[in-house]
Design a protein around this motif. Structure first.
Motif, PDB file in Angstrom:
ATOM      1  N   LYS A 116      40.056 -22.312 -21.459  1.00 55.61           N
ATOM      2  CA  LYS A 116      39.662 -22.693 -20.308  1.00 55.61           C
ATOM      3  C   LYS A 116      38.110 -23.060 -20.360  1.00 55.61           C
ATOM      4  O   LYS A 116      37.536 -24.147 -19.779  1.00 55.61           O
ATOM      5  CB  LYS A 116      39.613 -21.652 -19.048  1.00 55.61           C
ATOM      6  CG  LYS A 116      41.018 -21.069 -18.815  1.00 55.61           C
ATOM      7  CD  LYS A 116      41.057 -19.971 -17.832  1.00 55.61           C
ATOM      8  CE  LYS A 116      42.301 -19.712 -17.428  1.00 55.61           C
ATOM      9  NZ  LYS A 116      43.178 -18.677 -18.526  1.00 55.61           N
ATOM     10  N   LEU A 117      37.335 -22.337 -20.946  1.00 59.76           N
ATOM     11  CA  LEU A 117      35.958 -22.482 -21.499  1.00 59.76           C
ATOM     12  C   LEU A 117      35.713 -23.738 -22.337  1.00 59.76           C
ATOM     13  O   LEU A 117      34.856 -24.475 -22.391  1.00 59.76           O
ATOM     14  CB  LEU A 117      35.156 -21.335 -21.987  1.00 59.76           C
ATOM     15  CG  LEU A 117      35.387 -20.142 -21.249  1.00 59.76           C
ATOM     16  CD1 LEU A 117      34.552 -19.046 -22.113  1.00 59.76           C
ATOM     17  CD2 LEU A 117      34.702 -20.161 -19.761  1.00 59.76           C
ATOM     18  N   LYS A 118      36.538 -24.027 -23.103  1.00 58.49           N
ATOM     19  CA  LYS A 118      36.666 -25.085 -23.877  1.00 58.49           C
ATOM     20  C   LYS A 118      36.703 -26.352 -23.193  1.00 58.49           C
ATOM     21  O   LYS A 118      35.968 -27.277 -23.355  1.00 58.49           O
ATOM     22  CB  LYS A 118      37.945 -25.182 -24.965  1.00 58.49           C
ATOM     23  CG  LYS A 118      37.955 -26.253 -25.833  1.00 58.49           C
ATOM     24  CD  LYS A 118      38.942 -26.095 -26.692  1.00 58.49           C
ATOM     25  CE  LYS A 118      39.426 -27.225 -27.421  1.00 58.49           C
ATOM     26  NZ  LYS A 118      40.627 -27.277 -28.443  1.00 58.49           N
ATOM     27  N   MET A 119      37.563 -26.351 -22.010  1.00 54.50           N
ATOM     28  CA  MET A 119      37.939 -27.663 -21.265  1.00 54.50           C
ATOM     29  C   MET A 119      36.380 -27.872 -20.585  1.00 54.50           C
ATOM     30  O   MET A 119      35.919 -28.890 -20.412  1.00 54.50           O
ATOM     31  CB  MET A 119      38.833 -27.382 -20.203  1.00 54.50           C
ATOM     32  CG  MET A 119      39.195 -28.624 -19.135  1.00 54.50           C
ATOM     33  SD  MET A 119      40.545 -28.403 -18.137  1.00 54.50           S
ATOM     34  CE  MET A 119      40.092 -26.892 -17.350  1.00 54.50           C
ATOM     35  N   LEU A 120      35.979 -26.472 -19.829  1.00 59.68           N
ATOM     36  CA  LEU A 120      34.606 -26.775 -19.094  1.00 59.68           C
ATOM     37  C   LEU A 120      33.410 -27.213 -19.955  1.00 59.68           C
ATOM     38  O   LEU A 120      32.616 -28.100 -19.754  1.00 59.68           O
ATOM     39  CB  LEU A 120      34.293 -25.261 -18.553  1.00 59.68           C
ATOM     40  CG  LEU A 120      35.014 -24.921 -17.378  1.00 59.68           C
ATOM     41  CD1 LEU A 120      35.006 -23.493 -17.100  1.00 59.68           C
ATOM     42  CD2 LEU A 120      34.757 -25.870 -15.928  1.00 59.68           C
ATOM     43  N   HIS A 121      33.470 -26.764 -21.389  1.00 57.72           N
ATOM     44  CA  HIS A 121      32.345 -27.177 -22.226  1.00 57.72           C
ATOM     45  C   HIS A 121      32.447 -28.602 -22.390  1.00 57.72           C
ATOM     46  O   HIS A 121      31.590 -29.389 -22.317  1.00 57.72           O
ATOM     47  CB  HIS A 121      32.491 -26.473 -23.633  1.00 57.72           C
ATOM     48  CG  HIS A 121      31.546 -26.741 -24.508  1.00 57.72           C
ATOM     49  ND1 HIS A 121      30.215 -26.501 -24.295  1.00 57.72           N
ATOM     50  CD2 HIS A 121      31.903 -27.506 -25.714  1.00 57.72           C
ATOM     51  CE1 HIS A 121      29.726 -27.172 -25.879  1.00 57.72           C
ATOM     52  NE2 HIS A 121      30.647 -27.659 -26.460  1.00 57.72           N
ATOM     53  N   GLU A 122      33.612 -29.235 -22.643  1.00 57.12           N
ATOM     54  CA  GLU A 122      33.863 -30.602 -22.996  1.00 57.12           C
ATOM     55  C   GLU A 122      33.584 -31.518 -21.704  1.00 57.12           C
ATOM     56  O   GLU A 122      33.431 -32.567 -21.748  1.00 57.12           O
ATOM     57  CB  GLU A 122      35.350 -30.843 -23.470  1.00 57.12           C
ATOM     58  CG  GLU A 122      35.790 -30.246 -24.699  1.00 57.12           C
ATOM     59  CD  GLU A 122      37.144 -30.470 -25.151  1.00 57.12           C
ATOM     60  OE1 GLU A 122      38.017 -30.606 -24.401  1.00 57.12           O
ATOM     61  OE2 GLU A 122      37.550 -30.213 -26.359  1.00 57.12           O
ATOM     62  N   GLN A 123      33.708 -30.688 -20.608  1.00 57.67           N
ATOM     63  CA  GLN A 123      33.303 -31.548 -19.378  1.00 57.67           C
ATOM     64  C   GLN A 123      31.859 -31.523 -19.015  1.00 57.67           C
ATOM     65  O   GLN A 123      31.365 -32.112 -17.928  1.00 57.67           O
ATOM     66  CB  GLN A 123      34.134 -30.996 -18.105  1.00 57.67           C
ATOM     67  CG  GLN A 123      35.578 -31.347 -18.134  1.00 57.67           C
ATOM     68  CD  GLN A 123      36.215 -30.174 -16.857  1.00 57.67           C
ATOM     69  OE1 GLN A 123      35.589 -29.805 -16.254  1.00 57.67           O
ATOM     70  NE2 GLN A 123      37.477 -30.390 -16.842  1.00 57.67           N
ATOM     71  N   GLY A 124      30.990 -30.909 -19.900  1.00 58.46           N
ATOM     72  CA  GLY A 124      29.559 -30.943 -19.882  1.00 58.46           C
ATOM     73  C   GLY A 124      29.119 -29.670 -18.866  1.00 58.46           C
ATOM     74  O   GLY A 124      28.079 -29.653 -18.669  1.00 58.46           O
ATOM     75  N   VAL A 125      30.032 -28.845 -18.660  1.00 62.45           N
ATOM     76  CA  VAL A 125      29.324 -27.568 -17.850  1.00 62.45           C
ATOM     77  C   VAL A 125      28.860 -26.762 -18.754  1.00 62.45           C
ATOM     78  O   VAL A 125      29.141 -26.710 -19.827  1.00 62.45           O
ATOM     79  CB  VAL A 125      30.841 -27.130 -17.210  1.00 62.45           C
ATOM     80  CG1 VAL A 125      30.438 -25.740 -16.479  1.00 62.45           C
ATOM     81  CG2 VAL A 125      31.465 -27.954 -16.324  1.00 62.45           C
ATOM     82  N   GLU A 126      27.651 -26.093 -18.222  1.00 62.76           N
ATOM     83  CA  GLU A 126      27.074 -25.087 -18.911  1.00 62.76           C
ATOM     84  C   GLU A 126      27.935 -23.875 -18.965  1.00 62.76           C
ATOM     85  O   GLU A 126      28.415 -23.163 -18.063  1.00 62.76           O
ATOM     86  CB  GLU A 126      25.521 -24.697 -18.429  1.00 62.76           C
ATOM     87  CG  GLU A 126      24.916 -23.765 -19.211  1.00 62.76           C
ATOM     88  CD  GLU A 126      23.652 -23.223 -18.482  1.00 62.76           C
ATOM     89  OE1 GLU A 126      22.948 -24.080 -17.632  1.00 62.76           O
ATOM     90  OE2 GLU A 126      22.978 -22.423 -18.851  1.00 62.76           O
TER      91      GLU A 126
END
Lengths: 292, 464
Positions: A116-126
């Motif tokens: 989940k965090l990997k996806m968020l990170h890839e989307q540019g989310v902090e």
């Protein structure tokens, strides 16, 4: 049959399998899970997908040796085959346009938190993360989490690594310091998710948890995985496994998880016995060979 | 051919109630050749047979019975299989008393001809000898996907394979057979028979893929992309209904689906030889009055329960279960609490069930189903002490595949809307069985699978 391509021992009782499952890999999304069965007569157990690679056709799962099935799974190695590997099941998680997210993972819960965090990170989310375990050698996915987090806190219950204490202590501190998040994701043992959700509730920050109740089919057919969310009965397998942590009845979940405690012990003891017999048998064989 | 003028059916040997209530072996043992011939001689060979009209797949009943009377058992099974591809199953679980046997002229003066028992005999005769694979036609080079592997799907797949199509069956569970495997218990339908039926369609060239949760791992669109030219959906009515009363999440409360799946599919009766457990207490209450309730109650008994109750809000007359299953259950010692409705499940501090609060009911005016509506009797609440509750009040459509399929029109209850040939609102997609009708019978599902197969054939022949 599904082949174990790779096995990694992450901690004394925590293992990682990379499975050859191209169809599952192609459709898998963060938040989903699989159900596997080792062999005929085996039970169906759900495991959250920890990672997947559609191109390579692989799905990664992480498990802790607790009951019979996970202990038996722990004896398997790369090249071995599992009878069944079904998925991807459950509803993929979706996030609205977040700017900053906090992930909190305890014990084995770090594994399902990671995609989940990997996806968020890839989307540019902090991404800010807090991970923890009982001891330093029980800590998993530290490097992976580091790679997808802008800031990572590590805790251990005994202080053998990072902060001395529970992940929820750091969570509380961050919120008390006034740090703002669009969403907080907490995954770990039910008691951790319960305490964590209680901490975030007064701040009104949306808090996602991922539940792992007892399941049989994983397709909405048996209702064994039912949980109360906001006073309504939901099936974790098809309505979840991710739910609003502020609405989940964790006390009920924890009670229901204990349904088969006696049977789980019978199974695990039998497995242990059979396993030790095999071991002592081998030792005896070796002794006999040596004597000859 | 001599006529047997007995007013009663030739009895079928069965396990004695006091023995069978503690084992999972099949209850009814089947006719001997002598029994079968004897019973076949009760048939009047009507010129206009009502029984055939009563059969959803129009088995040529007088013809096959005549052949049994003439001891041509091979001929008899051949006649049955012209229209019924799962006779060993139907001979065991069809509600003949509401279908073929209800229309039997002999039945007007006594008991009807035991058509179901004779069908079972002929099917078992063939099984014992080993079923021959029929000669297969030339392949047409067209692929059809069948989703689910219950009676509708198996029939549809078998029929299409016999016509020369390349058929793939996609099953979500690790074992094919659908409700025949997870739902109907071993003592009513031995799993070996279902396995033989599955093996038979495999011999016809059908590929059976297990572990395929359709809608998740593949969608209907994926199937078309993969070159399948038609899709049949036979996913059944698998979503368990709960009552929506307080206490349903206490430990020891099961849906009938979970209870039966743990026992039948996961073989919890062999625990700890097998790994899936089940908790069946000393005193069990099963809520509901259908065949699934009977199956659950009788399974609970076989799992070692001391006392098993069926709690049903209407009276014996309105009970939808088959008469035979009701009789069997009574003989085995199941206690029936009619006109009784649970209002609340009670639990202890650890969350385990300890009782059900029920209310007595009385029958009022007829409702939409035509049956008299049960209404609560004020102040008649009482508590029944039980440690296990099984809820068998019906099932709904599983939305998993439906939600993942665009362009599929649904009924107001969420089932797939299909015409009498199983055609759905989406081109190239058929549906049949419980996913269209709601929970019904094996034979109706088979009939739907059969019609859909014919309709798919017509469609693919015209589509060049």
């Amino acid at each position: 049959m599904f082949k174990i391509l790779e096995r990694k021992d992450l901690a004394p009782s925590i293992k990682l399998f990379v499975m050859d499952a191209p169809l599952v890999a192609k459709k898998a999304r963060p938040g989903q899970f699989v159900i596997l069965r080792i062999r005929e007569g085996g039970e169906r157990i759900p495991l959250t997908i920890a990672d997947y690679d559609a191109e390579k056709g692989t799905v990664t799962v992480v498990f802790q040796e607790v009951g019979k099935t996970t202990r038996e799974l722990g004896t398997m190695k790369a090249g071995d085959l599992l009878q069944d590997f079904v998925g991807p099941l459950g509803v993929p998680v979706e996030f609205p346009h977040h700017k900053k997210v906090l992930g909190v993972g305890g014990g084995l819960g770090v594994a399902p938190l990671y995609p989940k965090l990997k996806m968020l990170h890839e989307q540019g989310v902090e991404v800010v993360s807090i991970i923890g375990a009982k001891t330093a050698d029980m800590l998993i996915f530290e490097d992976e989490m580091k790679a997808v987090s802008d800031r990572l806190y590590v805790c251990t219950d005994d202080g053998s690594k990072g902060r001395h204490g529970f992940v929820t202590v750091v969570l509380k501190e961050l919120l008390e310091q006034g740090e703002k998040f669009d969403e907080i994701i907490i995954i770990g043992p039910p008691i951790l998710m319960k305490i964590g959700a209680d901490i975030t509730r007064p701040y009104g920050i949306p808090t996602m948890v991922s539940l792992n109740p007892i399941m049989v089919d994983g397709t909405g057919m048996c209702g064994g995985c039912r949980v109360s969310v906001g006073g309504e009965t939901r099936f974790a397998c098809v309505d979840g496994p991710a739910f609003d942590g502020h609405k989940v009845d964790f006390d009920e979940l924890m009670k229901r998880l204990a349904t088969y405690r006696d049977e789980e012990k019978i199974s695990a003891d039998r497995f242990q016995e059979a396993h030790e017999c095999k071991l002592t048998g081998k030792i005896k064989e070796a002794e006999r060979d040596a004597a000859e | 051919m001599p006529l047997n003028k007995s007013k009663k059916k030739t009895p079928m040997p069965a396990q004695k109630p006091e023995v069978r209530r503690r084992n999972f072996n099949e209850v009814a043992l089947g006719y001997t050749q002598e029994d079968a011939v004897n019973e076949a001689q009760r048939c009047l060979q009507c010129k206009k047979p009502g029984c055939v009209q009563g059969c959803p797949v129009q088995v040529q009943i007088p013809r096959f019975i005549k052949l049994i009377a003439e001891r041509d058992f091979d001929g008899a099974i051949k006649v049955i299989k012209e229209t019924n591809s799962l006779p060993a199953v139907c001979g065991r679980v069809c509600p003949q008393e509401e279908q073929c046997e209800q229309k039997c002229v002999v039945g007007k003066m006594g008991e009807p001809v035991a058509i179901g028992r004779l069908e079972r005999f002929a099917a078992d005769w063939e099984r014992a000898k080993g079923v021959k694979t029929p000669e297969l036609p030339e392949k047409l080079g067209k692929k059809v996907a069948v989703i689910g592997s219950g009676p509708a799907s198996l029939t549809c797949a078998g029929d299409l394979a016999k016509l020369g199509y390349d058929v793939t069956v996609f099953e979500a569970f690790h074992k094919p057979g659908g409700v025949l495997v997870y739902g109907i218990p071993e003592f009513r339908l031995p799993k070996a028979i279902v396995q033989e039926e599955v093996d038979f369609i495999k011999k016809l060239g059908v590929e059976v893929k297990t572990d395929m949760v359709m809608g998740k791992v593949l969608t209907v669109d994926d199937l078309f992309d993969m070159g399948y030219e038609a899709v049949f959906i036979g996913t059944g009515a698998g979503l368990p209904k709960f009552m929506g009363i307080p206490g349903e999440n206490y430990l020891g409360v099961y849906s009938a689906n979970e209870f039966l799946t743990r026992i039948n599919l996961m073989r919890a009766y062999s625990f700890p030889e097998t790994d899936t457990p089940i908790k069946v207490g000393k005193k069990v209450a099963v809520v509901g009055g259908g065949n699934v309730a009977m199956d659950s109650a009788r399974s609970a008994l076989r799992m070692g329960a001391e006392e098993v109750h069926i709690v049903y809000r209407r009276s014996e007359e309105e009970m939808p279960a088959r008469q035979e299953e009701f009789e069997n259950a009574k003989e085995e010692g199941i206690i029936f609490d009619f006109l009784t409705n649970p209002v609340r499940i009670l639990g202890d501090e650890k969350g385990w069930v300890k009782g059900i609060e029920c209310i007595r009911m009385e029958l009022g005016e007829p409702d939409a189903s035509g049956r008299r509506r049960p209404v609560p009797v004020k102040g008649s609440e009482f508590t029944m002490e039980v440690d296990t509750v099984v809820i068998a009040i019906g099932t709904g459509p599983n939305p998993l595949l439906i939600k993942a399929t665009e362009g599929l029109e649904l009924t107001k209850y969420g089932y797939i809307a299909a015409d009498e040939n199983g055609r759905t609102s989406r081109e190239g997609v058929w549906a049949g069985g419980d996913i269209v009708t709601g929970a019904a019978t094996v034979i109706l599902a088979m009939g739907a699978g059969k019609k859909a197969a014919a309709s798919i054939h017509e469609y693919l022949q015209s589509k060049k």
